[in-house]
Scaffold this motif. Structure first.
Motif, short mmCIF file in Angstrom:
data_model
loop_
_atom_site.label_atom_id
_atom_site.label_comp_id
_atom_site.label_asym_id
_atom_site.label_seq_id
_atom_site.Cartn_x
_atom_site.Cartn_y
_atom_site.Cartn_z
N VAL A 1 54.49 46.54 48.32
CA VAL A 1 55.19 45.63 47.31
C VAL A 1 54.49 44.20 47.89
O VAL A 1 54.09 43.37 46.88
N SER A 2 54.08 43.86 49.12
CA SER A 2 53.36 42.74 49.64
C SER A 2 51.91 42.56 48.77
O SER A 2 51.54 41.63 48.26
N PHE A 3 51.29 43.87 48.55
CA PHE A 3 50.05 44.32 48.01
C PHE A 3 50.29 43.22 46.39
O PHE A 3 49.44 42.58 46.14
N VAL A 4 51.43 43.65 45.71
CA VAL A 4 51.63 43.24 44.38
C VAL A 4 51.90 41.99 44.64
O VAL A 4 51.09 40.88 43.83
N ARG A 5 52.66 41.45 45.42
CA ARG A 5 53.08 40.15 45.47
C ARG A 5 52.06 38.99 45.93
O ARG A 5 51.94 37.90 45.35
N SER A 6 51.13 39.56 46.83
CA SER A 6 50.07 38.43 47.15
C SER A 6 48.75 38.93 46.69
O SER A 6 47.42 38.55 47.18
N TYR A 7 48.56 39.60 45.57
CA TYR A 7 47.45 39.83 44.80
C TYR A 7 46.60 38.62 44.46
O TYR A 7 47.22 37.77 43.65
N PRO A 8 45.42 38.70 44.64
CA PRO A 8 44.67 37.13 44.32
C PRO A 8 44.70 37.12 43.02
O PRO A 8 44.48 37.92 42.18
N GLY A 9 45.19 35.77 42.78
CA GLY A 9 45.38 35.34 41.15
C GLY A 9 46.91 35.67 40.89
O GLY A 9 47.39 35.28 39.78
N GLY A 10 47.81 36.23 42.01
CA GLY A 10 49.10 36.42 41.45
C GLY A 10 49.51 37.38 40.33
O GLY A 10 48.71 38.26 40.29
N ALA A 11 50.81 37.37 40.11
CA ALA A 11 51.37 38.44 39.60
C ALA A 11 50.53 38.69 38.08
O ALA A 11 50.48 39.92 37.62
N ASP A 12 50.14 37.59 37.37
CA ASP A 12 49.42 37.76 36.26
C ASP A 12 47.90 38.62 36.49
O ASP A 12 47.81 39.39 35.59
N ARG A 13 47.58 38.25 37.42
CA ARG A 13 45.97 38.75 37.58
C ARG A 13 46.59 40.39 38.15
O ARG A 13 45.60 40.92 37.58
#
Length: 405
Positions: A372-384
């Motif tokens: 879940v942290s992978f999703v939350r901290s994905y470069p560019g955020g949730a939209d990216r």
């Protein structure tokens, strides 16, 4: 189903279960390692095998694990192993305060075993199943004391893997559930609470990783690219190697149990390309995994891994070129999307438990902080993240689309 990510080893002995008797039914690798773990925590252990010789082989496995732990005090090691009593008599479980079954992942087999255990233990005994996929409510339906059964999904090798999924069935009592959490902690494990449902949390999320690798091979992606992409992502064990370790036959048995459950309620089982790849390897080429000396990899006479089987190129071809980054993201995103579904369905109660389970139980790349942290901290955020998921869906299939949240 059990994973084999890079384990985290503990140091020292807990000795916090002194005076307790714990029963383990099933003396295979899982049961033997569980017996060793309980003895290492100070409990007296009754290890029940189909035969006395089988139970003794379980103790021998525990002895091997203890030797590998490099204990310097032989007397301490001997005393530890002497706490494990091998037997083929279920009646010897009578003094146990906790009995854990570690038998094959089959509803009928597990129910038969637990009914027999229930008959020889006292009313206050906690009954636990190591199932990785089968609903506890289903297993407990065959018992008189359904409230006494709880799920404790340990991971293999039990003595080294720190996670336990703890699952309450529809009739599991609150006292039994709380006691199971206590036992997990006393054994030195980190428990997470998951809802009773087929596959629970970790098995559902890990299955997506394994199936994505199988799907890619079936598409004609070079198997070496699949493995290198996983390693580049930070997975401790790449998926084709992990399938060999688990065994393709066991992996297929779990899928067949899933199919049986779907069809039992009037559903239609939808086979996948991953199923077909698994079936071809097992049925057409007799390659069931490391336990039989041949799977995705070849093995020498001592069981050491030689390399990927060259025949994979002939069987499945290498007709699809894929960028390493795409293959990496396929493996990671398909798990992340499944984890989001599990959160939405309440299968796992919190982001923290999802992260803990994915890292400690199934080897999701630890540097991400968890699935879940992978999703939350994905470069560019949730939209990216969502945009990248749509890119993967356009190229490889709708399974990469995250749920609407």
């Amino acid at each position: 189903m059990n994973a084999a990510p890079e384990p985290a080893t503990g140091t020292g002995r807990l000795e916090c279960l002194g005076g307790e008797t714990i029963g383990v039914v099933g003396a295979g690798m899982m049961g033997a390692a569980l017996a060793y773990t309980c003895a290492r925590a100070g409990a007296d252990v009754v290890l029940v095998g189909r035969t006395v010789d089988g139970a003794r082989r379980g103790v021998a496995y525990a002895s091997h694990r203890e030797a590998r732990a490099r204990t310097t005090d032989s007397a301490v090691s001997r005393a530890l192993l002497d706490r494990i009593t091998p037997t083929d008599r279920l009646a010897d479980l009578e003094p146990a305060s906790l009995v854990v079954e570690a038998v094959p992942e089959n509803v009928v087999v597990k129910q038969q075993v637990m009914r027999s255990v229930e008959a020889v233990t006292h009313e206050g005994t906690v009954l636990a199943s190591t199932t990785s996929t089968l609903p506890i409510t289903t297993l407990s339906s065959a018992l008189t004391r359904a409230e006494a059964l709880v799920g404790m999904h340990f991971f293999s090798p039990v003595d080294r893997m720190p996670l336990v999924e703890v699952i309450a069935g529809a009739r599991t009592s609150e006292a039994v559930f709380t006691t199971a959490l206590d036992y997990a902690r006393m054994l030195g494990k980190t428990p997470i609470v998951v809802r009773d449902s087929r596959g629970f949390f970790t098995s559902r999320v890990m299955e997506r990783y394994l199936d994505e690798a199988l799907t890619a091979v079936g598409e004609g992606v070079d198997p070496d690219v699949v493995e290198r992409a996983a390693t580049a992502a930070g997975y401790p064990v790449p998926p084709l190697r992990l399938l060999d370790e688990i065994s393709l036959t066991l992996n297929r048995a779990v899928q067949r149990e899933n199919r049986t459950a779907v069809e039992a309620v009037g559903g239609t089982w939808q086979g996948t390309s991953a199923d077909r790849v698994r079936d071809r390897l097992i049925d057409d080429h007799d390659r069931g995994g490391r336990s039989v000396g041949r799977g995705f990899y070849d093995y020498d006479v001592d069981g050491s891994r030689i390399g990927l089987w060259p025949g994979l190129h002939e069987v499945f071809g290498t007709r699809r070129t894929i960028q390493l980054d795409d293959m990496r993201d396929r493996l990671m995103f398909v798990q992340a999307v499944e984890a989001l579904r599990c959160l939405d369905e309440g299968v796992v109660g919190s982001d923290d438990d999802a992260d803990t389970g994915s890292v400690l139980g199934i080897g999701f790349p630890a540097r991400t902080g968890g699935v879940v942290s992978f999703v939350r901290s994905y470069p560019g955020g949730a939209d990216r993240f969502a945009a990248r998921a749509r890119e993967l869906a356009d190229r490889y299939g709708v399974r990469f689309l995250p749920p609407h949240r």
